[in-house]
Design a protein around this motif. Sequence first.
Motif, PDB file in Angstrom:
ATOM      1  N   GLN A  81      31.150 -70.900  -5.068  1.00  0.00           N
ATOM      2  CA  GLN A  81      29.895 -70.832  -4.312  1.00  0.00           C
ATOM      3  C   GLN A  81      29.531 -69.398  -3.943  1.00  0.00           C
ATOM      4  O   GLN A  81      28.343 -69.043  -3.922  1.00  0.00           O
ATOM      5  N   TYR A  82      30.527 -68.572  -3.659  1.00  0.00           N
ATOM      6  CA  TYR A  82      30.237 -67.153  -3.399  1.00  0.00           C
ATOM      7  C   TYR A  82      29.596 -66.519  -4.625  1.00  0.00           C
ATOM      8  O   TYR A  82      28.602 -65.790  -4.517  1.00  0.00           O
ATOM      9  N   ASN A  83      30.130 -66.810  -5.794  1.00  0.00           N
ATOM     10  CA  ASN A  83      29.565 -66.263  -7.034  1.00  0.00           C
ATOM     11  C   ASN A  83      28.144 -66.786  -7.266  1.00  0.00           C
ATOM     12  O   ASN A  83      27.277 -66.063  -7.753  1.00  0.00           O
ATOM     13  N   ASP A  84      27.907 -68.052  -6.913  1.00  0.00           N
ATOM     14  CA  ASP A  84      26.553 -68.605  -7.032  1.00  0.00           C
ATOM     15  C   ASP A  84      25.564 -67.825  -6.168  1.00  0.00           C
ATOM     16  O   ASP A  84      24.422 -67.572  -6.578  1.00  0.00           O
ATOM     17  N   ASN A 132      25.304 -71.387   6.572  1.00  0.00           N
ATOM     18  CA  ASN A 132      25.989 -72.161   5.540  1.00  0.00           C
ATOM     19  C   ASN A 132      25.582 -71.685   4.149  1.00  0.00           C
ATOM     20  O   ASN A 132      24.788 -70.746   3.995  1.00  0.00           O
ATOM     21  N   TYR A 133      26.119 -72.361   3.159  1.00  0.00           N
ATOM     22  CA  TYR A 133      25.878 -72.007   1.756  1.00  0.00           C
ATOM     23  C   TYR A 133      24.391 -72.053   1.401  1.00  0.00           C
ATOM     24  O   TYR A 133      23.861 -71.136   0.761  1.00  0.00           O
ATOM     25  N   ASP A 135      21.729 -71.760   3.323  1.00  0.00           N
ATOM     26  CA  ASP A 135      20.995 -70.670   3.972  1.00  0.00           C
ATOM     27  C   ASP A 135      21.185 -69.358   3.206  1.00  0.00           C
ATOM     28  O   ASP A 135      20.226 -68.605   2.976  1.00  0.00           O
ATOM     29  N   LEU A 136      22.417 -69.086   2.839  1.00  0.00           N
ATOM     30  CA  LEU A 136      22.696 -67.837   2.128  1.00  0.00           C
ATOM     31  C   LEU A 136      22.007 -67.824   0.763  1.00  0.00           C
ATOM     32  O   LEU A 136      21.450 -66.796   0.354  1.00  0.00           O
ATOM     33  N   MET A 137      22.030 -68.944   0.072  1.00  0.00           N
ATOM     34  CA  MET A 137      21.344 -69.034  -1.224  1.00  0.00           C
ATOM     35  C   MET A 137      19.851 -68.751  -1.061  1.00  0.00           C
ATOM     36  O   MET A 137      19.254 -68.024  -1.860  1.00  0.00           O
ATOM     37  N   ALA A 138      19.234 -69.308  -0.020  1.00  0.00           N
ATOM     38  CA  ALA A 138      17.798 -69.131   0.188  1.00  0.00           C
ATOM     39  C   ALA A 138      17.442 -67.666   0.443  1.00  0.00           C
ATOM     40  O   ALA A 138      16.471 -67.137  -0.111  1.00  0.00           O
ATOM     41  N   THR A 139      18.232 -66.994   1.279  1.00  0.00           N
ATOM     42  CA  THR A 139      17.924 -65.590   1.567  1.00  0.00           C
ATOM     43  C   THR A 139      18.122 -64.717   0.336  1.00  0.00           C
ATOM     44  O   THR A 139      17.380 -63.762   0.126  1.00  0.00           O
ATOM     45  N   ARG A 140      19.104 -65.045  -0.497  1.00  0.00           N
ATOM     46  CA  ARG A 140      19.326 -64.268  -1.716  1.00  0.00           C
ATOM     47  C   ARG A 140      18.170 -64.435  -2.703  1.00  0.00           C
ATOM     48  O   ARG A 140      17.823 -63.512  -3.436  1.00  0.00           O
ATOM     49  N   SER A 395      28.067 -61.644 -11.820  1.00  0.00           N
ATOM     50  CA  SER A 395      28.399 -62.461 -10.646  1.00  0.00           C
ATOM     51  C   SER A 395      29.573 -63.398 -10.905  1.00  0.00           C
ATOM     52  O   SER A 395      30.216 -63.869  -9.969  1.00  0.00           O
ATOM     53  N   TYR A 396      29.851 -63.666 -12.185  1.00  0.00           N
ATOM     54  CA  TYR A 396      30.925 -64.600 -12.527  1.00  0.00           C
ATOM     55  C   TYR A 396      32.069 -63.934 -13.291  1.00  0.00           C
ATOM     56  O   TYR A 396      32.955 -64.622 -13.789  1.00  0.00           O
ATOM     57  N   VAL A 397      32.041 -62.609 -13.398  1.00  0.00           N
ATOM     58  CA  VAL A 397      33.094 -61.911 -14.135  1.00  0.00           C
ATOM     59  C   VAL A 397      34.416 -61.963 -13.390  1.00  0.00           C
ATOM     60  O   VAL A 397      35.473 -62.232 -13.970  1.00  0.00           O
TER      61      VAL A 397
END
Length: 472
Positions: A81-84, A132-133, A135-140, A395-397
């Motif tokens: 999820q961090y990589n996402d 949460n996950y 929220d972070l996805m939305a801001t990114r 992001s996934y390396v």
Amino acid sequence: MEEKKIANEAITSTTLTDVAAGEIESQGFDEKGTKKLLRKIDWHIIPFMSLIYLLCFLDRTNIGNARLDHLEQDLHLKGIQYNDCLAILFPFYIAAEIPSNMMMKRIRPAIWLTFIMFFWSATMIGQGFVRNYSDLMATRVFLGAFEGGLFPGVNYYITQWYCRQECGFRMAMFFSAATLAGAFGGILARGIAEMNGVGGIAAWAWIFILEGLLSILVSLSAYWMIQDYPATARFLTSKERDEVERRLQADSGHLSNDFNMKYVWQAIKDWKIYIHMLICMAGFCPIYSFALFLPTIIKNMGYTANNAQLMSVPPYVCACFFTIVASYVADRYRKRGVFLLGFQLVAILGFALLAGSGRSAVQYTGTRKIGGSLKLGTGIAMQVMGGNCGGIIASYVYLSRDGPRFITGHSILIGFVSIAFCLTLFMTTWCRIENARRDKIAAETGIQELTIEQKLMERELADNVPWFRYTV
């Protein structure tokens, strides 16, 4: 008549940049006056543009520093999820690039750059309050959409002030801000870590909030600090404005500067731009991988989180130095391909050290790596789009399951840099052959008078005009 003279003289020259370097000065300011004019432009354009990009890159990659201050644990991120959250930024960043460069052409740079900077800064502050996950996805997502226009926009903007052979070094000065952002981010994150718990806010959140506030303060001055174009530059005298425009006209001949969608389609159909997109993708992938994961990689060498933040600084300082020096030399000798090839080999060696040795001293050494106007603007945006596709891959390396050595990630990046090396070698060779072909045709036909109709036809041909020569 002046345009005709410039264009016809350029037919018999080895490169168009030779005209820009020699003929331009002889027909306008003398060499001393030209250098003084360029220094004046440099001081009014490059420092503030570099500051903006430093803050942009810092805001985009500081999540790597925040990770060391328990971002994942506090937001309960699991698996990849961090990589996402890293990857989601780039599709929206890419989607914004071409429209943004078109807006740079359509409206004033001072307005457009101020607009996108203010809103990405506000988004960064908001990122400090995610819970949460999702929220972070939305801001990114919003961060990518607003930041996407800056890098291609400023690169295009620089071409509106400088002749072609003068742009490389200035763009390198601008791009070196990204390496300084990495160094500055490490130092800043180490200091902010001491604020953990202040106001009930975690250290990782303070990183986002304080760095976002810094960016938003700069954005409030951007409208007055950014000069639009030479014709309206307040810091230039009337004579200097005329000289800058004359030099740019002489550098581009009579190629079109009009806003017309057919020039966008010219760029989209140009196969050479797609090769450069692939080179950018293969080159940006390791840049983003290190920007996002360097603190984690260093921490896994056995350092504490705080020391890892500080240890991430020297590689970026080293990269900044070589970026500026190499670009200056490349511009001076007008040879870019050989420098790219050389630094790509150095990058391969660096990743080989990281993958091949378990000793932290050897691994740490490996981190010292080297990192017509509308068609031009579109082409620049397309190439940066390619580069940021590399950001998605980056992001996934480095996955947590591959730590602490991350051999798989280092090996992947060796492959990408090797692809960049092969494509750079191909394009350098092709450009040399194409320049030689055009020189031969020019020698056979000699200097010809251009009719008005021929000038109008050439106006729309961009780099396909007979007198254009590629910088290799």
